[in-house]
Design a protein around this motif. Structure first.
Motif, short mmCIF file in Angstrom:
data_model
loop_
_atom_site.label_atom_id
_atom_site.label_comp_id
_atom_site.label_asym_id
_atom_site.label_seq_id
_atom_site.Cartn_x
_atom_site.Cartn_y
_atom_site.Cartn_z
N GLY A 173 0.80 -1.22 0.00
CA GLY A 173 0.00 0.00 0.00
C GLY A 173 0.83 1.27 0.00
O GLY A 173 0.31 2.35 0.28
N ARG A 174 2.08 1.17 -0.33
CA ARG A 174 3.02 2.31 -0.29
C ARG A 174 2.63 3.39 -1.29
O ARG A 174 2.22 3.12 -2.41
CB ARG A 174 4.41 1.78 -0.62
N GLU A 175 2.74 4.65 -0.87
CA GLU A 175 2.55 5.76 -1.78
C GLU A 175 3.81 5.97 -2.61
O GLU A 175 4.92 5.95 -2.09
CB GLU A 175 2.22 7.04 -1.01
N VAL A 176 3.63 6.18 -3.88
CA VAL A 176 4.74 6.40 -4.80
C VAL A 176 4.53 7.75 -5.49
O VAL A 176 3.55 7.93 -6.23
CB VAL A 176 4.83 5.28 -5.85
N THR A 177 5.39 8.71 -5.24
CA THR A 177 5.25 10.02 -5.88
C THR A 177 5.80 9.95 -7.30
O THR A 177 6.92 9.48 -7.53
CB THR A 177 5.99 11.11 -5.09
N VAL A 178 5.01 10.42 -8.24
CA VAL A 178 5.33 10.32 -9.66
C VAL A 178 5.34 11.72 -10.27
O VAL A 178 4.31 12.41 -10.28
CB VAL A 178 4.30 9.45 -10.41
N ALA A 179 6.47 12.16 -10.78
CA ALA A 179 6.56 13.47 -11.43
C ALA A 179 6.06 13.36 -12.87
O ALA A 179 6.47 12.47 -13.62
CB ALA A 179 7.99 13.97 -11.43
N VAL A 180 5.14 14.25 -13.23
CA VAL A 180 4.61 14.33 -14.60
C VAL A 180 4.45 15.80 -14.96
O VAL A 180 4.28 16.65 -14.10
CB VAL A 180 3.25 13.62 -14.74
N GLU A 181 4.47 16.09 -16.24
CA GLU A 181 4.27 17.47 -16.69
C GLU A 181 2.80 17.83 -16.82
O GLU A 181 2.44 18.99 -16.75
CB GLU A 181 4.94 17.69 -18.04
N ASN A 182 1.97 16.84 -17.10
CA ASN A 182 0.56 17.11 -17.43
C ASN A 182 0.44 18.05 -18.61
O ASN A 182 -0.44 18.91 -18.66
CB ASN A 182 -0.19 17.67 -16.22
N ALA A 183 1.36 17.92 -19.54
CA ALA A 183 1.36 18.79 -20.72
C ALA A 183 1.90 18.05 -21.93
O ALA A 183 2.33 18.67 -22.88
CB ALA A 183 2.19 20.04 -20.44
N TYR A 184 1.93 16.71 -21.90
CA TYR A 184 2.55 15.93 -22.95
C TYR A 184 1.58 14.86 -23.44
O TYR A 184 1.50 13.78 -22.88
CB TYR A 184 3.83 15.30 -22.43
N LEU A 185 0.82 15.20 -24.45
CA LEU A 185 -0.10 14.24 -25.04
C LEU A 185 0.68 13.16 -25.81
O LEU A 185 1.65 13.48 -26.48
CB LEU A 185 -1.05 14.95 -26.01
N PRO A 186 0.26 11.92 -25.73
CA PRO A 186 -0.87 11.40 -24.97
C PRO A 186 -0.47 10.85 -23.60
O PRO A 186 -1.22 10.13 -22.98
CB PRO A 186 -1.37 10.26 -25.86
N PHE A 187 0.73 11.18 -23.14
CA PHE A 187 1.25 10.57 -21.92
C PHE A 187 0.55 11.07 -20.66
O PHE A 187 0.16 10.29 -19.80
CB PHE A 187 2.76 10.79 -21.81
N ASN A 188 0.40 12.38 -20.50
CA ASN A 188 -0.26 12.90 -19.30
C ASN A 188 -0.81 14.29 -19.57
O ASN A 188 -0.17 15.09 -20.25
CB ASN A 188 0.70 12.91 -18.10
N TYR A 189 -2.00 14.57 -19.04
CA TYR A 189 -2.65 15.85 -19.28
C TYR A 189 -3.83 16.00 -18.33
O TYR A 189 -4.26 15.04 -17.68
CB TYR A 189 -3.13 15.96 -20.74
N ILE A 190 -4.37 17.22 -18.27
CA ILE A 190 -5.58 17.50 -17.51
C ILE A 190 -6.66 17.92 -18.51
O ILE A 190 -6.50 18.89 -19.25
CB ILE A 190 -5.38 18.63 -16.48
N SER A 191 -7.75 17.20 -18.53
CA SER A 191 -8.84 17.51 -19.46
C SER A 191 -9.57 18.77 -19.00
O SER A 191 -10.00 18.87 -17.85
CB SER A 191 -9.83 16.34 -19.52
N LEU A 192 -9.74 19.72 -19.91
CA LEU A 192 -10.51 20.92 -19.58
C LEU A 192 -11.99 20.58 -19.38
O LEU A 192 -12.68 21.22 -18.60
CB LEU A 192 -10.37 21.96 -20.70
N GLU A 193 -12.46 19.56 -20.09
CA GLU A 193 -13.86 19.20 -19.99
C GLU A 193 -14.21 18.60 -18.64
O GLU A 193 -15.23 18.94 -18.04
CB GLU A 193 -14.22 18.20 -21.09
N THR A 194 -13.35 17.72 -18.14
CA THR A 194 -13.65 17.02 -16.89
C THR A 194 -12.85 17.53 -15.70
O THR A 194 -13.22 17.30 -14.56
CB THR A 194 -13.36 15.52 -17.04
#
Length: 637
Positions: free
Chosen positions: A65-86
Motif C-alpha cells: 500500500g506504499r505511496e509512490v510520488t510520480v513526477a509528470v508534466e501534465n502537458a505531454y499528449l498522450p502521456f499525461n494531461y488535464i482535461s478541460l472538460e472534466t
C-alpha cells in the motif's frame, strides 16, 4: 497549446520491441513549473485496503500500500494531461502506472513538475519516480535508474508545408544555409548536433517556441520526436508537415533515483503487462486514431493543493486588445541589457513565452536602454491594460514597487527583487500585487565552488563577475568562495567584479574575456563566469585554453553558450523560467500570493564532462547539496 493527432499505427508495432534497446526521444513539452518543480499533488483514487494482485499470469512483489510520488508534466499528449472538460488527469502514464500499482499494491501520487530539472529532482530523491516519456540515455543513467524500456519513438523533421529546398537530412547537411531548431536538453538536440553540427543549431527552451519560429520563417526545420510532430500537424496541418526518413529510433522508460527499490517491482509489472497484452491494449487506446484529444482540450495540469479533492481548470484567454475582457497580456521589462543574453533575461523571457500556449497570453518585452527609463517602460505596459508585468533585475526593484502601488489591479513580478516589507509588522507598506522571485544563489555558488576546488589541478580558481551593486551576484561570489574553502582551506582564488555601473556591468563580454585571460595567465584553471554577457565572454575565453574548465551561471549554459563547450563542466543554476511561469499562472488562476517566492537552484548536469568527473566528486556534491537543502550546512552568506 498545440493540438495532437494520433501517432502512426506503426508505433504500435514498436511496443513489442520496447525492451530491445536504443535511446528514446525527449518530450517536446512545454515547460510549466519549477525546478525544484512547483508541487501540487493529487492521489489516484485507491481501492480500500489494496493488496498486490496475482493477475497477469505472474506473482507480483507487494509494496504494502506504499505511496509512490510520480513526477509528470501534465502537458505531454498522450502521456499525461488535464482535461478541460472534466478537470481530471488522464493519459497513458496515468493508466499504465495505475495498472502497475494495482498489481504491486501501491498508490501513485502524481506531482506536477516542469521538464527542466525533473530528472535531477528524481536523482535528488524529491520524487520516487518520473514518467513523462523520458528518453533512456547513458548520460542520464549516471544519475538516475531507468526501468526497462516500454516504447520506441522516431525522431523526424518538421517543416513548413510545401518545403521544396530539401527533403532529407542529407539535403540539410549539404545546404548550410538551412536553419535548424530544436529544444535544449533533449536527445533531439543531441541528434541534430550530431548530424548537422552544433554551430548550425538554434536551441529553444521549449518546442512550442521552435515551432513558432518555424511558422514565422525564422528557422527552416525543427528536429523533434514523431509524437510531437504529429501533434503540431493536428493544429497546423495546412502549414506544417513531417518529411524524410526517421533520424533515430529512441526508447523511453520510467526514471527512479539510483538504488531505488522500486525499479525491480515496476519492471516486473511492465513485463507482466507486455506478456498478457495489456500494455499493447493501452498503446492501441493512446497511440492510434482512437485517441482524439488535442492540446486545445487540455489545461496546464495544475492541481489544487488539497490532495486532488479539487482540480483547477485553465481556460485559455481570448484574443483581442489588452485591457479587453477575457484578454490576458503579459509584458516583460529588462534591466539595462538585452533579452537574448543567453542567461538571465532570456530565462525570464522564456518563462513569459511559455504562457502563450498554456494560457493564451499575449506577450511582449521592452529592452531598457537607460536606467532612467525604468518607470516609463513599465508604464507603457501598465497604461495599455497589461495584466501582468515582469521586471528583471535587482536594480528595477524600486521602480517596480512604485509601479505596483500606482497600478494595484496589475500583478507585478520582480525577478531578483527581495520584498523586505514582508518581514516587518507594519502592514501599511504591504504591496499585495507584487511578488519577488528570488533564489538561493549562495547555495548554487557554494556547489560551484566545491566543484571547482575538487577539479582544479593548479590549486587556483577564479571568478569573473558582474557588478557588486547587485546582491545576487555577491551571493554567487560569496557562495562560490565558501564552497571552495569548504573543500580546500588552502585554495587560492581570484575573483573580479566588473568595475562599471549597472549600465555596462552585464553587457561587456570583451572585459569578461580580458579578465578571464588575466586569471588564466596567473594559473587559474577553473573559472566561474557570472554576469550575463560579461560572464559569457569569460566562459568563451576559457574555452580557448586547453585543459581549463569553466562554470556557467543562471541557466544550464551548455544549452545557450555552445562556444563554451570545450570548458563548460556545469552551471550554477537559478531556475528562472519555471519560476516566472508559475507566478504568472498563479495570477491567471487567482491564486497569486504576494511577497517573496523562492525559485529552484542547483548545479546543471556535467554533459560531455560526465566521465571526467570522478564518482567521489559527484558523491561529495550530492552530500553537500542535501546538507544545504536540509539546513545542516550553511554557506555563511
Amino acid at each position: 497549446m498545440k493540438k495532437v493527432t494520433p501517432l502512426l499505427l506503426a508505433l504500435l508495432l514498436m511496443f513489442a520491441l520496447a525492451a530491445c534497446g536504443g535511446d528514446a526521444a525527449d518530450e517536446p513539452v512545454e515547460e510549466t513549473a519549477v525546478e525544484e518543480p512547483a508541487v501540487e499533488a493529487t492521489e489516484e483514487p485507491a481501492a480500500e485496503e489494496p493488496v498486490a494482485e496475482e493477475g497477469h499470469g505472474m506473482d507480483m512483489p507487494d509494496l504494502g500500500g506504499r505511496e509512490v510520488t510520480v513526477a509528470v508534466e501534465n502537458a505531454y499528449l498522450p502521456f499525461n494531461y488535464i482535461s478541460l472538460e472534466t478537470g481530471e488527469p488522464a493519459g497513458w502514464d496515468y493508466d499504465t502506472i495505475g495498472a502497475m500499482c494495482e498489481m504491486l499494491n501501491c498508490v501513485p501520487v502524481y506531482v506536477e513538475a516542469a521538464w527542466e530539472g525533473m530528472i535531477q529532482a528524481v536523482a535528488d530523491g524529491q520524487y520516487d519516480m518520473a514518467a513523462d516519456g523520458i528518453t533512456i540515455t547513458d548520460e542520464r543513467a549516471e544519475i538516475v535508474a531507468f526501468s526497462d524500456g516500454y516504447i520506441n519513438i522516431n525522431q523526424r523533421l518538421l517543416v513548413r508545408k510545401g518545403e521544396d529546398r530539401f527533403a532529407s537530412a542529407d539535403d540539410i547537411i549539404a545546404d548550410t544555409a538551412i536553419k535548424i531548431g530544436t529544444q535544449v536538453g533533449t536527445t533531439n538536440y543531441e541528434t541534430a548536433s550530431g548530424l548537422f553540427g552544433e554551430d548550425r543549431i538554434e536551441a529553444f527552451e521549449q518546442f512550442p517556441f521552435a515551432v513558432q519560429a518555424l511558422l514565422a520563417g525564422d528557422i527552416d526545420v525543427v528536429v523533434m520526436d514523431e509524437t510531437a510532430g504529429q501533434g503540431y500537424l493536428g493544429v497546423s496541418a495546412d502549414e506544417l508537415e513531417l518529411i524524410g526518413e526517421p533520424l533515430a529510433g529512441d526508447q523511453l522508460g520510467f526514471v527512479f533515483p539510483l538504488g531505488s527499490d522500486l525499479v525491480e517491482p515496476f519492471n516486473a509489472a511492465l513485463s507482466a503487462m507486455k506478456e498478457d497484452g495489456s500494455l499493447q491494449a493501452l498503446s492501441a487506446q493512446y497511440f492510434s486514431d482512437a485517441f482524439t484529444i488535442t492540446y486545445d482540450d487540455i489545461g496546464d495540469g495544475a492541481y489544487a493543493e488539497d490532495g486532488g479533492e479539487e482540480t483547477m481548470d485553465i481556460v485559455p484567454a481570448v484574443a483581442g486588445d489588452c485591457g479587453d475582457e477575457g484578454v490576458f497580456c503579459v509584458g516583460l521589462v529588462t534591466d539595462v541589457g538585452e533579452v537574448d543574453d543567453k542567461s538571465f533575461n532570456q530565462s525570464a523571457w522564456e518563462g513569459v513565452l511559455s504562457t502563450q500556449d498554456t494560457l493564451g497570453a499575449q506577450v511582449e518585452y521592452i529592452e531598457t536602454g537607460d536606467a532612467k527609463d525604468y518607470a516609463s517602460n513599465i508604464a507603457l505596459f501598465a497604461d495599455n491594460g497589461y495584466n501582468v508585468i515582469v521586471t528583471v533585475g535587482f536594480a528595477m526593484g524600486e521602480a517596480t514597487a512604485e509601479a505596483a502601488l500606482a497600478y494595484p489591479d496589475i500583478t507585478f513580478i520582480g525577478v531578483d527583487q527581495f520584498q523586505g516589507w514582508g518581514f516587518d509588522d507594519d502592514t501599511s507598506n504591504d504591496i499585495p500585487n507584487l511578488a519577488g522571485l528570488i533564489f538561493h544563489e549562495d547555495q548554487s555558488g557554494f556547489l560551484a565552488g566545491a566543484l571547482a576546488a575538487m577539479m582544479t589541478e593548479s590549486g587556483k580558481i577564479g571568478a569573473v563577475l558582474g557588478t557588486d551593486l547587485v546582491p545576487p551576484v555577491v551571493a554567487f561570489k560569496e557562495g562560490y568562495e565558501a564552497g571552495a574553502l569548504y573543500i580546500n582551506p588552502d585554495i587560492e582564488m581570484i575573483s573580479t567584479y566588473h568595475p562599471g555601473g549597472m549600465d555596462v556591468a552585464f553587457t561587456d563580454p570583451e572585459w569578461g574575456a580580458t579578465t578571464a585571460r588575466q586569471a588564466l595567465d596567473q594559473g587559474v584553471d577553473v573559472l566561474f563566469g557570472a554576469g550575463g554577457k560579461t560572464g559569457n565572454g569569460a566562459l568563451i575565453e576559457v574555452a580557448a585554453e586547453e585543459g581549463a574548465l569553466c562554470i556557467g551561471v543562471d541557466s544550464d549554459q551548455w544549452e545557450t553558450v555552445p562556444e563554451a563547450h570545450n570548458c563548460l563542466i556545469s552551471s550554477a543554476m537559478k531556475l528562472i523560467t519555471p519560476g516566472v511561469y508559475d507566478i504568472i499562472v498563479a495570477s491567471f488562476t487567482d491564486s497569486f500570493e504576494a511577497g517573496n517566492v523562492f525559485g529552484g537552484s542547483g548545479l546543471a548536469p556535467f554533459h560531455d564532462f560526465d566521465d571526467m568527473v570522478p564518482q567521489d566528486v559527484k558523491d561529495k556534491l550530492a552530500e553537500i547539496d542535501a546538507a544545504l537543502k536540509d539546513g545542516s550546512l550553511e554557506t555563511g552568506y
